[in-house]
Write a protein that holds these residues in place. Structure first.
Motif: not given
Length: 211
Positions: A175-176, A181-185
């Motif tokens: 995610s940019y 909170e839903d962004a994955k690393e």
């Protein structure tokens, strides 16, 4: 305007990466039109350890699909050289695409903890997984500024007209806005590359102009 322009250019290279990953079913497929090089295909080396969703991917490839190129692009009214690095591992079905402008003519460290949209240089890296998921540098608009929360270091240790070498480690997001909170690393460690600088078919990546 500058940010939009670079995002469009990045999307162009990601489409290119998708097509190269889709070609995995044929060992004879290449993404290099090497007719101008007398059939002498030069293989590039690339390796890294990638971790995402608690899974570790061993990225390792020796192939003519790993290469670097320098192409003309515009920054405002000025035409400058842009470095493009493409690394593809068909076994793990992962592609790594890095871009820098202006293209460096000597060893340089790109510190990903600093905003790469500054006055000195622009740098970005994208990782494309086999299911077309894209992990990028986690940059997003914050008022009039660009916020960047990725970390890492992309080191170019040697560069010439014909070859480029370096190492890299970094944290990217799907995610940019990494505060989503839903962004994955996705993390990359132990990254290394030793790549030829090649002419590339203009139908794939556009005109190149090597000095």
């Amino acid at each position: 305007m500058k940010t939009i322009k670079y995002q469009i250019k990045t999307f162009f290279f990601l489409l290119f990466a998708f097509s190269s990953l889709a070609a995995c079913s044929s060992d004879d497929d290449t993404i290099i039109d090497d007719n101008d090089n007398d059939g002498d295909l030069v293989e590039g080396l690339a390796s890294a350890e990638i971790t995402v969703d608690n899974e570790t991917i061993q990225f390792s490839s020796k192939s003519e699909d790993n290469f670097a190129g320098v192409m003309k692009t515009k920054m405002g009214e000025e035409e400058i050289d842009q470095l493009v690095i493409v690394m593809v591992d068909k076994d793990s079905e992962v592609a790594i695409i890095s871009q820098a402008l202006p293209a460096p003519n000597s060893p340089i460290d790109y510190d990903l903890s600093k905003v790469g949209f500054g006055n000195d240089y622009f740098f970005t890296t994208d990782v494309v997984l086999d299911d077309s998921k894209v992990y990028s540098m986690g940059s997003y608009q914050q008022g009039d500024e660009i916020a960047l929360q990725s970390e890492g270091l992309f080191q170019i240790t040697s560069v010439s007209k014909d070859n480029i070498k370096g190492t890299f480690k970094m944290t990217l997001y799907n995610s940019y806005d990494p505060n989503n909170e839903d962004a994955k690393e996705l993390t990359i460690t132990e990254g290394k590359f030793d790549l030829p600088i090649k002419e590339i078919d203009e139908g794939d990546l556009g005109d190149l102009d090597l000095d």
